[in-house]
Enzyme design. Structure first.
Site, PDB file in Angstrom:
ATOM      1  N   ASP A   1      -0.838   0.311  10.141  1.00 47.67           N
ATOM      2  CA  ASP A   1      -1.312   1.639  10.543  1.00 47.67           C
ATOM      3  C   ASP A   1      -0.403   2.236  11.603  1.00 47.67           C
ATOM      4  O   ASP A   1      -0.025   3.401  11.535  1.00 47.67           O
ATOM      5  CB  ASP A   1      -2.729   1.536  11.102  1.00 47.67           C
ATOM      6  CG  ASP A   1      -3.748   1.382  10.001  1.00 47.67           C
ATOM      7  OD1 ASP A   1      -3.775   2.247   9.115  1.00 47.67           O
ATOM      8  OD2 ASP A   1      -4.502   0.398  10.016  1.00 47.67           O
TER       9      ASP A   1
ATOM     10  N   ARG B   1       0.827  -1.213   0.000  1.00 48.65           N
ATOM     11  CA  ARG B   1       0.000   0.000   0.000  1.00 48.65           C
ATOM     12  C   ARG B   1       0.849   1.244   0.000  1.00 48.65           C
ATOM     13  O   ARG B   1       0.423   2.287  -0.474  1.00 48.65           O
ATOM     14  CB  ARG B   1      -0.844   0.075   1.274  1.00 48.65           C
ATOM     15  CG  ARG B   1      -1.690  -1.058   1.581  1.00 48.65           C
ATOM     16  CD  ARG B   1      -2.424  -0.754   2.849  1.00 48.65           C
ATOM     17  NE  ARG B   1      -3.288   0.407   2.674  1.00 48.65           N
ATOM     18  CZ  ARG B   1      -4.377   0.590   3.382  1.00 48.65           C
ATOM     19  NH1 ARG B   1      -4.743  -0.303   4.277  1.00 48.65           N
ATOM     20  NH2 ARG B   1      -5.115   1.649   3.202  1.00 48.65           N
TER      21      ARG B   1
ATOM     22  N   ASP C   1      -9.360   2.026   2.206  1.00 52.75           N
ATOM     23  CA  ASP C   1      -9.630   0.596   2.120  1.00 52.75           C
ATOM     24  C   ASP C   1     -10.909   0.413   1.316  1.00 52.75           C
ATOM     25  O   ASP C   1     -11.778   1.282   1.315  1.00 52.75           O
ATOM     26  CB  ASP C   1      -9.846   0.015   3.522  1.00 52.75           C
ATOM     27  CG  ASP C   1      -8.538  -0.457   4.124  1.00 52.75           C
ATOM     28  OD1 ASP C   1      -7.503  -0.290   3.443  1.00 52.75           O
ATOM     29  OD2 ASP C   1      -8.561  -0.966   5.245  1.00 52.75           O
TER      30      ASP C   1
END
Lengths: 674, 717
Positions: free
Chosen positions: A584, A479, A495
């Protein structure tokens, strides 16, 4: 009557002719009296009338007759970068460093240095692909010089690290090797070839390191003006603004009130006076850490990393022969300058000096910059936050491309963003999301990163902006890869199951434009210190504070993709791939470590929170036993060397958010729908 | 001149009364007198050769310049001391304490040196050295008092070693009246060395003298002591090359120097052969017709190009070392806005102590000549354009005249002696366009001050004691308050006795002012010890403790901004073509009222001492707009927007409706708009930044138990 008229006319005429004669004659008088300039008058340099007839100094140059030889050093031992370093070996991948087998760690400090080197992205275990060979000078204060290691090759493309000022007196033995030495003598230091290191204390931490001590930007009004380095590693604080001479015997006045606090290792004053002897060089780092502006009195040693660090912004190099003048200058220094110097000491400490790892990485970065030549870090990147270790030159050489320098450059971030939608294994088709995002007036493109096991759908919604589908590698860290398809400064990371309205996207983006270096997100997590497990934990519970925003829906600068991919240790990226929830945390760690600031939270409508949770990976609350991936935060703290996350207690809302006024007045009215 | 004007005005009044016969006579007479006076006047103001300003003509110079005969055995200085540094060889005591932080430079008067046989030691002073000394003499550095001077410049021209008799010149230096082993003497030299080995520093023995040299190598340059200067190109003054915008040009790479070693020329010509049109290699012209200046022409085969104009056709220009490292071509190349590709190993670039050459040039090792093309190709276009601009700017600032070179040299030495007043990297290197648009935030360090520090509340009051006491009581409830300062702005009335003041848990200080001025609220009082300041009016009793505490928390996260409650906006009025003040319910804010606002105490210092123009006095005279002035100041110096906290739209309280009524008044709005226009014109720009956000507590209006929220009591307008 006419007679009178005529007479008065004659009078006037004769008066004016007299005046004329006088005025006209004086210059000639002077001419006669003095043909050369009077010595008494302020003379300056005479103005020749005939400058045009003077010959020019220059003459056409004759071509060199012999085969041109670079000007030779007086003894043939001195080296410079262009002559003694073979950059052709560094073509291809740029700098690759190999640590010499001879450099087995003999002390704790050596071990830290080697570990730092191994953690560097320039490190290689393959001698043949290395273009720089790393040699640790033995840490024997008696000056025992070890035998030359294998593949020494006259020292060519070698970097010898010396942590003590004078371990080995025979400089000639080093041949063509570069020397990175702690506090080298100014007269033997070869600028642009050697590297000046700071004099590190034995207990200097490997990673992270202590943060700077400065707690406020401006000096406290009651803080002492001066601290003096004393014998035994102590500092003596001199009285506030006493107009006396506080050091050596040059002046005989009273020293004024003074407090000696021998227990203090770090000085607490605005300026720190550091004598010029090399033995005192260790004081320099102490002053930097304490946010005490170093005032160096005719230093005999080269300031650390002087090749790239502009020390005039953080320290004052003064002449020890003029103590009163120095003191007066310090007392009268403009508050703006004091403020700037203080802050710079802290920035430099945290960016390059607080740990052994930073010192070693900075050294390698300097050499990498030399190899890069024209595409090296500009001075601005070295000398303003977050510093060159966090502003990677592979991203760009233009400061305005980074999120950090818009103010200094007078530039602004771009007015458009790219939406990057990550479709994970179990995600459904992000149809609604694409439509909501494409509806934003600021959206430039939509990129879909397909990381699902399912086959790519054939049909994609019609959008006004270009939509690109990329095939991912089923890895979460994908990502944050710096895809060349991303064409804007801003990225909206999403997402597939996220659900946002166009209003929310628009407002969040407008906020991001004010804070391009931070992450701007909708859903937040908070980290906390867990006493029971004596470790860090994090929670998604609603709280009055937060320190992370979820990358399932967040705006950030595309530079962080480069930073994520190229600066993070491989171990951390693997960790994120293994435990996807960690990604994250990792991204938030990375941005917080670069900015030292919290992320920004913007409002989002409750409707989404209830229906389709924006954050499916919400970890369990702190009180329950934590799943194994919860530990990733502690592994990251270990890898970073400190806890970079900063908590925030505020949320940025639209100016009229939920105010009891007509909805028609509000620009982001969809935000408030129940 | 005055006299002549007077006559001419009297003339016409007299003439008509006379007879025609006389009239002609008088007119003629007057004209003669008038002309005479005019001529005298003109002569008075015409540049003279004999005036005290010291202009000498050629013949006067030969008469005035004293001749010094140097005995054969007069002392010769030691050779240059390579270990010299400012703190070892420079006598800083001569510079002493100087409030202006400017060194004083003395120039020795011109003398003619002859050897024992009467033969001159050197040729006459060159045009450039004369210009250089004149530039120093005209500058602020100059002093004619030798005893007060810190730096001495001989009038012996050393610019080119070519014209010098080395031993005799050294002897001439040694007998200068303050020579003292050359201490604090500054020698200028642009063309050092001579055949066959072309030393890279002046060969004249000079002991401890500082050398400003063009063409130093790393071996001869004494870092931090000598100054590396450019080799001046006389073409700078002869040819005007208008600035050409950045971007790719016709030739990618150009080599225009004439005296290149054949071996290097071969390598560059090989590049041309390989890359064709993109590379142009020029040489001197062999077949020029008579009378054409060969210095101004270059040839490629039979094609003739004008030099230096041809440099403007190239993106990159090679500056290769010849016999000497320093090349005048560097100056021409910079002037043309061509990026210099410097191929001269160990060359110390001009003013390298302060100039960042990475921004304006590409340095390539000599052994890499063959790779030059690929190295240059790898430079992105934007960076190349940046370098072109930078190259031109370096020429304009530091190369274009002898004066520029001389002053930059003195500035560098000055910065070493007065380091606390030194010029910054940005001032040396940033082109004017960048200097204009860039902002350097005085609070640039990302730092969140600890909560424990707290804030100091400053209440400006005149005589509303009752309201003031209520404000004090309310503010004292805020947990992070650490001190309260009341600025008593009423000179006619004493503040209430100590016993009457509310008893609060933090220290309370009353400061009495000398004059009733609005700017007193922004004075940097010594009593302010915390960095955070809360400016609050004596009638702001409506803010809750939660609101104030939250405001302080927000300030901690944005310590470089103004953090306030009601927001205001500036708008461009297209009809009136000027700025307008707006207090309606808008989606944007650009200012906050300072009736209650948190900010860093440094801005008090800026407001009081660094406010541009007459704004401060203007505000005091109009008794209005001090808050707008503060908003302008902070936005201008930080380049950042304000932070509005909480929904609050106005300061409204039951007792002070009259005041609020006034602020809604139309004339008030007009006045406030005028302030914005006035300030924008003083600042020369509109610094205010418009944003669409405000700061609320994280859980504001969220579905969450109120009692668990940190700041529940927030939300009234």
């Amino acid at each position: 009557m006419q007679f009178w008229r005529r007479r008065s006319l004659w009078l006037a005429l004769s008066a004016s002719s007299l005046l004329l004669t006088l005025l006209g004659f004086f210059p000639f008088l002077r001419l006669a009296v003095s043909p050369r300039p009077q010595p008494a008058a302020p003379q300056g340099w005479p103005r020749w009338l005939d400058t045009a007839s003077l010959r020019s100094f220059s003459q056409p140059e004759e071509p060199p007759e012999d085969v041109p030889q670079p000007p030779q050093a007086p003894h043939g031992t001195s080296c410079s970068w262009g002559i003694c370093f073979d950059t052709s070996r560094c073509r291809g991948d740029g700098l690759k460093v190999f640590a010499h087998a001879a450099a087995q760690p003999t002390s704790e400090m050596h071990r830290r240095i080697l570990a730092s080197l191994e953690g560097s992205r320039y490190h290689t275990r393959n001698l043949t692909e290395a273009c720089l060979l790393f040699v640790l000078s033995p840490e024997d204060p008696d000056g025992q010089c070890g035998p030359a290691p294998q593949h020494w090759n006259g020292g060519r493309n070698h970097l010898v690290i010396r942590l003590h000022p004078d371990p080995c007196p025979q400089a000639s033995q080093l041949g063509q090797a570069m020397v990175a030495q702690a506090s080298p003598r100014v007269d033997t230091f070869r600028p642009g070839f050697d590297v000046a290191l700071p004099l590190l204390p034995e207990a200097h931490p490997f990673r992270g390191g202590a943060p700077g001590q400065l707690q406020q930007h401006s000096p406290h009004p009651r803080a002492a003006l001066l601290a003096l380095a004393e014998e035994g590693g102590r500092w003596r604080t001199a009285g506030t603004y006493s107009s006396t001479c506080p050091w050596d015997g040059h002046c005989e006045q009273d020293l004024g009130p003074k407090q000696t606090r021998p227990e203090e290792k770090l000085p607490n004053a605005t300026f720190c006076l550091i004598p010029g002897q090399r033995a005192e060089a260790s004081r320099f780092l102490q002053a930097l850490q304490a946010g005490c502006i170093p005032v160096l009195l005719s230093p005999h040693w080269e300031l650390p990393f002087s090749e790239v660090i502009d020390w005039t912004k953080a320290a004052i190099v003064a002449d020890k022969r003029l103590p009163l003048q120095v003191l007066a200058a310090l007392q009268e220094m403009a508050p703006a300058r004091v403020l700037a110097l203080r802050q710079q000491t802290q920035f430099l400490w945290a960016a390059y000096f607080s740990s052994v790892e930073k010192v070693i990485h900075t050294t390698l970065e300097i050499i990498q910059d030399r190899i890069l030549g024209a595409s090296a870090h500009p001075s601005l990147l070295w000398n303003s936050p977050p510093g060159a270790l966090l502003a990677l030159s592979i991203f760009s050489r233009s400061p305005q491309d980074f999120p950090f320098y818009h103010l200094q450059q007078g530039s602004r971030p771009e007015g458009r963003f790219s939406a990057l939608i990550w479709v994970g294994t179990s995600s459904q088709h992000p149809l609604k999301l694409i439509q909501a995002v494409a509806g934003s007036q600021h959206c430039a493109q939509i990129l879909v990163l397909w990381s699902s096991e399912k086959p790519l759908p054939l049909k994609w919604p019609e959008t006004t902006v270009p939509l690109t589908v990329m095939d991912g590698h089923r890895k979460v860290s994908d990502r944050f890869f710096p895809y060349s398809a991303i064409s804007t400064d801003a990225i909206l990371s999403l997402d597939a199951h996220s659900s946002l309205s166009t209003s929310e996207v628009d407002f969040a983006f407008v906020v991001w434009q004010s804070f391009p270096e931070r992450m701007v997100g909708f859903l937040t997590w908070n980290h906390f210190w867990d006493e029971t497990r004596s470790g860090w934990g994090y929670t998604a519970e609603m709280a009055n504070e937060f320190s992370m925003v979820l990358t399932a829906a967040a705006f950030y600068h595309r530079y962080y993709h480069t930073l994520f991919t190229h600066s993070l240790p491989k171990a951390l990226r693997t960790l994120a791939d293994e435990a996807p929830a960690c990604v994250d945390v990792l991204m938030n760690f990375l941005v917080a470590a670069a900015t030292k600031l919290p992320p920004i939270k913007v409002p989002f409508s409750k409707q989404h929170r209830g229906a389709a949770p924006l954050a499916p990976r919400i970890p369990a609350s702190g009180s329950q036993p934590q799943p194994p991936h919860q530990d990733c935060i502690n592994r990251m703290v270990a890898e970073f060397g400190h806890m970079p996350l900063v908590p925030s207690r505020l949320r940025l809302d639209p100016v009229l958010f939920k105010d009891p006024v007509s909805v028609q007045r509000k620009k982001y009215r969809r935000l408030e729908k129940p | 001149m005055c006299a002549s004007v007077k006559h001419s005005s009297r003339g016409p009044a007299l003439i008509p009364r006379m007879k025609t016969k006389h009239r002609i006579y008088y007119v003629a007479l007057f004209s003669v007198v008038l002309l005479g006076l005019l001529a005298t006047g003109v002569f008075q103001f015409w540049p003279h050769s004999i005036e005290a300003s010291g202009d000498w003509a050629v013949e006067k110079r030969s008469a005035a310049v004293p001749v010094v005969r140097l005995p054969r055995d007069s002392p010769v200085p030691e050779r240059g001391d390579l270990s010299c540094r400012m703190h070892t060889c420079f006598d800083v005591y001569r510079c002493g304490f100087n409030p202006k932080n400017k060194i004083k430079v003395y120039i020795y008067s011109l003398k003619k040196y002859v050897d024992e046989l009467g033969a001159p030691v050197s040729s006459t002073i060159s045009r450039e050295y004369n210009e250089l000394l004149a530039a120093i003499a005209d500058s602020d550095y100059y002093t004619d008092d030798i005893s007060r001077a810190c730096l001495f410049v001989p009038s012996i021209d050393l610019l080119s070693q070519h014209a010098l008799r080395i031993r005799e010149t050294a002897q001439a230096l040694a007998q200068l009246s303050r020579w003292d082993r050359g201490t604090n003497h500054l020698l200028f030299n642009m063309l050092p060395g001579g055949p066959p080995d072309y030393n890279t520093a002046l060969d004249v023995p000079r002991d401890r003298a500082l050398l400003a040299g063009g063409g130093f190598s790393t071996w001869t340059y004494r870092q931090g002591y000598d100054v590396s200067i450019p080799v001046y190109s006389p073409l700078s003054a002869e040819v005007a090359l208008p600035e050409k915008g950045p971007g790719p040009r016709r030739y990618f790479l150009l080599s225009s120097q004439m005296a290149i070693h054949p071996e290097y020329r071969e390598e560059i010509e090989a590049l041309q052969a390989k890359h064709g049109e993109a590379v142009l290699v020029l040489d001197k012209c062999t077949n020029l017709s008579e009378g054409v200046l060969s210095i101004r022409k270059r040839c490629h085969k039979h094609q003739v190009f004008d030099y230096p104009q041809v440099l403007q056709e190239a993106t990159f220009c090679v500056v290769l070392r010849g016999a000497r490292l320093g090349q005048a071509a560097l100056s021409d190349v910079l002037q043309a806005g061509c990026v210099p590709v410097i191929i001269a190993d160990s060359y110390i670039l001009p003013f390298s102590e302060v100039l960042d050459w990475k921004r304006a040039s590409v340095v390539v090792p000599e052994e890499k000549i063959a790779d030059v093309y690929s190295i240059l190709q790898s430079i992105p276009r934007r960076q190349m354009e940046e370098m072109q601009r930078q190259a031109r700017w370096f020429w304009e600032a530091y190369f274009q005249s002898i004066k520029a070179i001389a002053l930059a040299t003195l500035q560098i030495i000055n910065d070493r002696i007065y380091p606390y007043a030194a010029i910054s990297y940005e001032e040396w290197n940033d082109p004017p366009a960048v200097k204009w648009s860039s902002v350097s935030n005085p609070l640039f360090l990302p730092l969140i001050p600890p909560q424990s520090q707290g804030f100091t509340a400053i209440v400006l009051t005149y005589d509303r004691v009752e309201s003031l006491f209520r404000v004090i009581t309310e503010v004292s409830k805020v947990p992070s308050l650490s001190k309260l300062l009341v600025v008593w702005n009423n000179q006619n009335k004493n503040p209430p006795e100590d016993s009457l003041w509310p008893k609060i848990r933090v220290p309370l200080k009353v400061v009495r002012t000398a004059e009733n001025k609005l700017s007193n609220r922004f004075f940097p009082y010594d009593e302010i010890e915390t960095e955070a300041v809360l400016a609050i009016d004596d009638d702001i009793i409506m803010l809750t403790s939660d609101e104030l505490q939250f405001g302080y928390e927000v300030w901690r996260e944005f310590p470089d901004r103004l953090v306030g409650y009601p927001g205001r906006l500036h708008l461009w009025d297209h009809e009136m073509n000027k700025w307008k003040y707006e207090s309606e319910w808008t989606n944007e804010v650009s200012m906050v009222l300072t009736g209650a606002a948190f900010y860093h105490k440094y801005f008090n210092y800026l407001y009081t001492y660094k406010m541009p123009g007459d704004i401060k006095n203007w505000v005091d005279a109009h008794m209005n707009c001090e808050d707008i002035a503060m908003n302008f100041l902070v936005a201008n110096v930080t380049g950042k927007a304000v932070i509005k906290v909480t929904p609050r739209k106005k300061f409204k309280c039951p007792e002070c409706t009259a005041i609020d009524g006034l602020s809604l008044d139309q004339t008030h709005m007009v006045e406030r708009s005028e302030c914005i226009n006035k300030f924008a014109s003083v600042f020369g720009t509109m610094p205010l930044k418009v944003v669409e956000h405000r700061a609320d507590p994280v859980l504001y209006k969220d579905d969450f138990p109120e009692k668990l929220k940190s700041f529940p009591n927030i939300g009234s307008l």
